[in-house]
Write a protein that holds these residues in place. Sequence first.
Motif, PDB file in Angstrom:
ATOM      1  N   ARG B  15    -158.743 -60.816 -27.538  1.00 25.44           N
ATOM      2  CA  ARG B  15    -158.861 -61.125 -28.846  1.00 25.44           C
ATOM      3  C   ARG B  15    -160.084 -60.780 -29.546  1.00 25.44           C
ATOM      4  O   ARG B  15    -160.648 -59.687 -29.900  1.00 25.44           O
ATOM      5  N   ASP B  16    -161.042 -61.617 -29.413  1.00 27.42           N
ATOM      6  CA  ASP B  16    -162.451 -61.490 -30.261  1.00 27.42           C
ATOM      7  C   ASP B  16    -163.357 -60.335 -29.538  1.00 27.42           C
ATOM      8  O   ASP B  16    -163.741 -59.661 -30.455  1.00 27.42           O
ATOM      9  N   HIS B 206    -168.464 -71.578 -29.278  1.00 31.24           N
ATOM     10  CA  HIS B 206    -168.052 -70.112 -29.283  1.00 31.24           C
ATOM     11  C   HIS B 206    -169.254 -69.395 -30.213  1.00 31.24           C
ATOM     12  O   HIS B 206    -169.525 -69.681 -31.369  1.00 31.24           O
ATOM     13  N   HIS B 208    -171.773 -65.439 -30.647  1.00 30.99           N
ATOM     14  CA  HIS B 208    -171.661 -64.079 -30.272  1.00 30.99           C
ATOM     15  C   HIS B 208    -173.064 -63.446 -30.065  1.00 30.99           C
ATOM     16  O   HIS B 208    -174.171 -64.138 -30.597  1.00 30.99           O
ATOM     17  N   GLN B 242    -169.002 -61.675 -26.998  1.00 31.40           N
ATOM     18  CA  GLN B 242    -169.394 -62.859 -26.512  1.00 31.40           C
ATOM     19  C   GLN B 242    -170.203 -62.538 -25.194  1.00 31.40           C
ATOM     20  O   GLN B 242    -170.334 -61.479 -24.775  1.00 31.40           O
ATOM     21  N   GLY B 478    -165.214 -64.642 -36.342  1.00 29.42           N
ATOM     22  CA  GLY B 478    -166.074 -65.374 -35.571  1.00 29.42           C
ATOM     23  C   GLY B 478    -165.577 -65.945 -34.315  1.00 29.42           C
ATOM     24  O   GLY B 478    -164.417 -65.272 -34.064  1.00 29.42           O
TER      25      GLY B 478
HETATM   26 CO   LIG Z   1    -166.094 -64.939 -32.693  1.00 26.08          CO
END
Ligand SMILES: [Co+2]
Lengths: 478, 478
Positions: B15-16, B206, B208, B242, B478
Amino acid sequence: MSVANTVKITDTTLRDAHQSLIATRLRTEDLIPVARQLDKIGFFSVEAWGGATFDSCIRYLNDDPWQRLRDIKAEMKNTKVQMLLRGQNLVGYKHYPDDVVEKFIEAAGRNGVDIFRVFDALNDIRNMEKSMEVVKDIGAHLQGTISYTTSPVHSVAGFIDLAEDLYSKGSDSICIKDMAGLIMPKDAADLVAGIKKRIDIPVNLHSHSTSGIAPMSYQAAIEAGVDILDTAMSPFAMGTSQPATESVVASLIGTERDTGIDLMRLRDAKIKCLVVREKYGALIDPISERIDSDVLIYQLPGGMISNLVSQLKEQDALDKLESVHNEIPKVRKDLGYPPLVTPTSQIVGTQAVLNVLMGGERYSNVTQEVKDYVRGLYGKPPGTIPEEIREKIIDGEKAFEGRPADLLEPVYETMAKEAGEEGLVKKDEDILTYILYPAIAPSFLKGERKAETIPTLSQSRKQDSGNIPSFMEVEVDG
Amino acid sequence: MSVANTVKITDTTLRDAHQSLIATRLRTEDLIPVARQLDKIGFFSVEAWGGATFDSCIRYLNDDPWQRLRDIKAEMKNTKVQMLLRGQNLVGYKHYPDDVVEKFIEAAGRNGVDIFRVFDALNDIRNMEKSMEVVKDIGAHLQGTISYTTSPVHSVAGFIDLAEDLYSKGSDSICIKDMAGLIMPKDAADLVAGIKKRIDIPVNLHSHSTSGIAPMSYQAAIEAGVDILDTAMSPFAMGTSQPATESVVASLIGTERDTGIDLMRLRDAKIKCLVVREKYGALIDPISERIDSDVLIYQLPGGMISNLVSQLKEQDALDKLESVHNEIPKVRKDLGYPPLVTPTSQIVGTQAVLNVLMGGERYSNVTQEVKDYVRGLYGKPPGTIPEEIREKIIDGEKAFEGRPADLLEPVYETMAKEAGEEGLVKKDEDILTYILYPAIAPSFLKGERKAETIPTLSQSRKQDSGNIPSFMEVEVDG
Ligand SMILES: [Co+2]
Ligand SMILES: [Co+2]
């Protein structure tokens, strides 16, 4: 905020960052505008010379390394100039006699080096002694260096002892040099704290982001009280290079370890770096900028892995890569677990390739370097070489146990005369260039060499990453 | 090693990671082989659905988001499936009535979501209440979320209070969601430790890597006792994504917080990821993989900066970039310092562009979204909107102070009927697709949409980074 508690920064943009990312190819003319901005920032030092830069200057760039040093020094009105010195190997790949070490360090100091980071691939302090002594004699800052590695014969406690030895030989600061980017946060913290507990000089941590762990280890080191961190400006940071200067600086703003560096000034320097990065874009292998998680498994410096790939490709034996990967730790063990850094990274890697490609018995074919290594000519291996391996490699021969450079006769005067007769000497330093690189120096000093052209992005795409010579890729200076 | 003390990993690759690096463009067929490997690793969860994936599926990929969820769930025999839910916005850009929230979450749970990470762009808990209640009703894991930001009205103490509120509403864990990658190591440590002191549920961080600080903050959070960290497999890690899963796992091996994850298994998953990365290579803007130190200065999410650049380019006003950069913090202040995340990142960014490009008086031209925001229709701003700004934007109008969704009438039944009459409904979930995206859903559900072609590297080089639509670039989940 206690000023004494400030984290200091050594910026590596002018040396290690481009050595790691683009095979040391930045030209002096492009380093200078960057240097000018870096000087305004308030770094503890800039690492700007030594390592592979000397070789690269004369071999590929038609840049005089001595002129480069002077030009950089001229820009550094507020900032100390630092070099990486391979101990008795200076900026070459073998031991030089003491007279050459002396002349070289004197010349480096005279031309602008303020801080000498001195290391030995085997952490054999006898290979650093002479350099350390001369650095002290000329009144420069001596940074004694631990070549960090992990093995059954290496430990945090052992490295702390080494730090103490380096201190007792006059080191003004200690560098923990993690050339493969393998130091884990806990070990970094334990090592920094342990050294600081034992001796009262600044401790520097130098790592590479190859495995993605360096920023984490820097954080752990900060909490453990590290004094100096090595970072590179963001356009030349991360991947096989250092963590980014901007990130480390920003992470500390407002804390009691605030570097005091202004982000807007860093931005000016970053913009200069981006211009240079643009020019050399085609030399940057995107792989070298990304996290290489294989490094975590094979525990090899990033540069070594990519060099193996190209060695095996040349021999049409890429299918043997996995076998070579598995052979390397065995060869390293057989050789008493040397840290993998220039020149041991090449020595171990090449022998591992031979052991795999030759089929048959391991060590049926042994390189001269491995023989010399087992003979003790590189110094004392960290661990023991098993008797049957020693037997296989140098038969009944007895290994030398003294300081390797004690076997070397002075050469400076005779080679100076030789260079003079060949008309190579315009300034004293040219003699050193000749002594260090006798094969390349003559054509360089006569002005017969040309700088490589910098490939454009479209040219580099036509080739299959063939733009970076494999020889330079194996340089692992840490 | 105490098992309870283990750091757990939520892997965001599905996903992210691709939302951050390639505008959410991975297709279901490419996610599945990766999912299969990820399931073997021993993650706490995989974030695999929600955020911008729903929109992207139907708008660009001709992938059914519900089928994607089922297909991923089918692979996850050992691992929990997690989604990112924008509170009352679900996976859209506006508030939906409570009946839609209820139906959507029930459907998500039924189709495979085990863990719901629920956030609101303003940290207005009233915008999360309904979703939280339904998540609890269906017996799923509720992860209450703090949208992390910094401003004069935000503080570690305030976020700890919010965590307590989220806990009191039934959260099973708390996520500190740092969408811009701006959380500093000390703040991360203080926040994690502060929450853990106050409430006894797992805390997740979480972040980045946009600014290069996330790995440092993860390290600080580990030492402060964080329970779960969000990471992405190395081929889709770092930059705007990430920190790398492999790095975080390796950094803890042998420590008392060891994740227990095997590096060789991670390697198998990494190899699958590399194949996918290869396929989508042309969509990856190298810039998004590198450290963006401007983020540290402007404090803006990376996606927002690149979106501004393309907005201004379209208007031939790139020379105004600096002015817009300076205007954004002012607009943000005028609006009571909202965190910048979908949809507030768009609202603030667009108004800043208008304020600069229109010349004349600021807010002489105001978007409908800003009006609605000031009217209270997005919820309660974190700070106060100054009276003169309120005056300029909505004149004498009084702002609504209740829960925004209280203004919304139920729509599920009527829209279900509408969709049925138009022949769009093959399964119940299609009704939700229609309600959430009424403009696109009809053509999608009728099978009239085509998947974008994936550009090849040579195509993408011809265009000037025009391959990623600017709309998607501004998604900051995010
Ligand atoms: Co994120
Ligand atoms: Co280095």
